[in-house]
Design an enzyme around this catalytic site. Structure first.
Site, mmCIF file in Angstrom:
data_model
loop_
_atom_site.group_PDB
_atom_site.id
_atom_site.type_symbol
_atom_site.label_atom_id
_atom_site.label_comp_id
_atom_site.label_asym_id
_atom_site.label_seq_id
_atom_site.Cartn_x
_atom_site.Cartn_y
_atom_site.Cartn_z
ATOM 1 C CG ASP A 1 0.722 8.945 -6.811
ATOM 2 O OD1 ASP A 1 0.857 7.714 -6.929
ATOM 3 O OD2 ASP A 1 1.154 9.584 -5.834
ATOM 4 C CG ASP B 1 0.603 1.930 2.350
ATOM 5 O OD1 ASP B 1 1.236 1.404 1.414
ATOM 6 O OD2 ASP B 1 -0.324 2.758 2.179
#
Lengths: 280, 204
Positions: free
Chosen positions: A11, A130
């Site tokens: 990330d 997701d």
């Protein structure tokens, strides 16, 4: 035969890795390029950079990350997060990224998948999904007021006992429900030209309880493009399980690798001992 | 100097950086003069067959490519670059290629996942110089939906097993082509590029 891939995910916010990384002696553990190189040395098969920079003015920083990575890392890498259109894709690919991962932009404008595939080839276009499980009634869990669904006991892995499982896709890092069924969406993105699906189970993400087998199996069974399983890796057995039981083509993990609980090489050696083809 | 032909698709920069990592100067160019003056030439590519061939023809690079091939300068096609060697391709309707290697480019069958995405091995069929000192166990990175079917088997330098056995490298005189991406295949990919660059130096 094609090897199963092990993919660490980084990330990145404004050019810096945000989740702590403690596994190696790096001059700068916050530098995504240093980390990417360290994972290359560990024999990671691929890398994902997820850009979580919120400010539009600072969006170009990820281009610089992609560009510097190309000078030092000679394995494929995907960049995702905040990609809005063809121009964003082109800039990243020209910087050296191999694949572009799109999520929110694909749901808001599915044509972007086709445009990207026609222009750059399907193999460049990864659609990130997701997904979160709905209850058998088709309602979201929170609508039924059940707070305990994340516990292992209430979420059995055997999908044959729960043939009516459904999953809904979410946007904006899991904050925004869409009402779109995950399996239907996976079929649609394949038809539109996506070359790969990066599938994250929101129920399992961060739990270290193992990958979501029923979800992954439902998606791999519905499409003929590769699927990367993500969310829930906590120990070696989890990697084997999602490959054998759910036909995942690749497995992604973040904190497990970053905190040094397991190395990429350990995972590969374990898979190899269990008869799975890996690049070692 | 190694010339990387700029046909405005994909990962030109990655190929350039891979050559630089092994200490070879590589220049991305669409200048016919520069390409014809290079010690070795690479035709890289990701993207669509039609865009690549259209770009090459528009820039008049097809003739330059033929001149280089006739002159004996080492020439390497990567991914779409290899597929462009063929007589024709099924990608995007029927497209004509450079016809350097007789054959056609076809789609991977639906019995396997398409695209083939990831690391796979080679069965190297003959003592092809670009695979010198690379072990049989080496993996290379593939990302493709199409592959070449040459008419003549003697141009096959390697095959790969992906549920079907397909041609993953070709070699004919000074012409080399690989379906995988050596620039993204870790140390063995760099080794292959080094072998290729070495062919140019051995001519000097």
């Amino acid at each position: 035969m094609l090897a199963k891939r092990i993919i660490p995910c980084l990330d990145v916010k404004e050019g810096r890795v945000v989740k702590g990384v403690e596994f190696v002696n790096l001059r700068d553990a916050g530098d995504p390029v240093e980390l990417a190189y360290a994972y290359d040395v560990q024999e990671a098969d691929e890398l994902v950079f997820l850009d979580i920079t919120a400010s539009h003015e600072k969006r170009d920083i990820i281009l610089e990350v992609a560009s510097r990575t190309a000078e030092k890392v000679f394995i494929p890498y995907t960049v995702g997060g905040g990609i809005r259109g063809i121009d964003d894709m082109r800039s990243l690919l020209e910087s050296g990224a191999d694949k572009i991962s799109i999520n929110t932009a694909a749901v808001k404008n599915p044509d972007i998948i086709t445009e990207g595939a026609e222009r750059f080839g399907s193999q460049c276009i990864v659609v990130a999904i997701d997904a979160k499980r709905k209850e058998e009634s088709g309602k979201r869990k929170e609508e039924r007021g059940n707070k305990d669904m994340k516990s292992k006991d209430s979420f059995p892995l055997s999908d044959s006992r729960f043939p009516s499982y459904k999953w809904e896709i979410y946007l904006n890092g899991g904050r925004t429900p869409t009402g779109i069924d995950a399996v239907e969406w996976a079929k649609k993105v394949e038809a539109l030209g996506a070359g790969e699906i990066l599938l994250t189970s929101m129920d399992r993400d961060g739990t270290q309880d193992g990958y979501d087998i029923p979800l992954t199996k439902a998606i791999t069974g519905a499409v003929n493009i590769p699927v990367i399983a993500s969310g829930g890796a906590g120990k070696l057995e989890h990697f084997l399980e999602v490959i054998v039981e759910a036909d995942a083509d690749a497995v992604l993990a973040a904190s497990l690798f970053h905190y040094g609980d397991l190395t990429v090489r350990q995972v590969k050696e374990y898979l190899k001992e269990n008869g799975i083809e890996v690049r070692l | 100097m190694i010339a990387i032909i700029d046909c405005e698709i994909g990962n030109l920069r990655s190929v350039q950086k891979a050559f630089e990592a092994i200490g070879k100067e590589a220049r991305i160019t669409d200048s016919i003069q520069t390409i014809e003056g290079a010690q070795a030439v690479v035709l890289p590519g990701v993207g669509a067959f039609k865009d690549a061939i259209d770009s090459i023809r528009q820039k008049g690079l097809d003739k330059a490519i033929m001149n280089i091939i006739d002159s004996g300068i080492p020439f390497l096609g990567i991914c779409i670059g290899l597929q462009l060697y063929a007589t024709e391709s099924d990608e995007g309707g029927k497209q004509t290629g450079l016809d350097i290697i007789k054959g056609r480019v076809v789609r991977l069958p639906d019995i396997v996942k398409v695209p083939e995405m990831g690391w796979n091995r080679l069965n190297v069929r003959k003592d092809c110089p670009i695979f010198k000192d690379i072990p049989e166990t080496a993996y290379f990175y593939f990302a493709h939906s199409f592959y070449i079917v040459p008419e003549e088997t003697d141009v096959i330098a390697a095959t790969t097993d992906y549920g079907l056995e397909y041609v993953s490298a070709v070699w004919k005189d000074n012409i080399y082509g690989v379906q995988f991406h050596p620039e993204k295949s870790g140390k063995w990919g760099l080794k292959m590029l080094e072998n290729f660059a070495g062919l140019a130096e051995s001519r000097d």
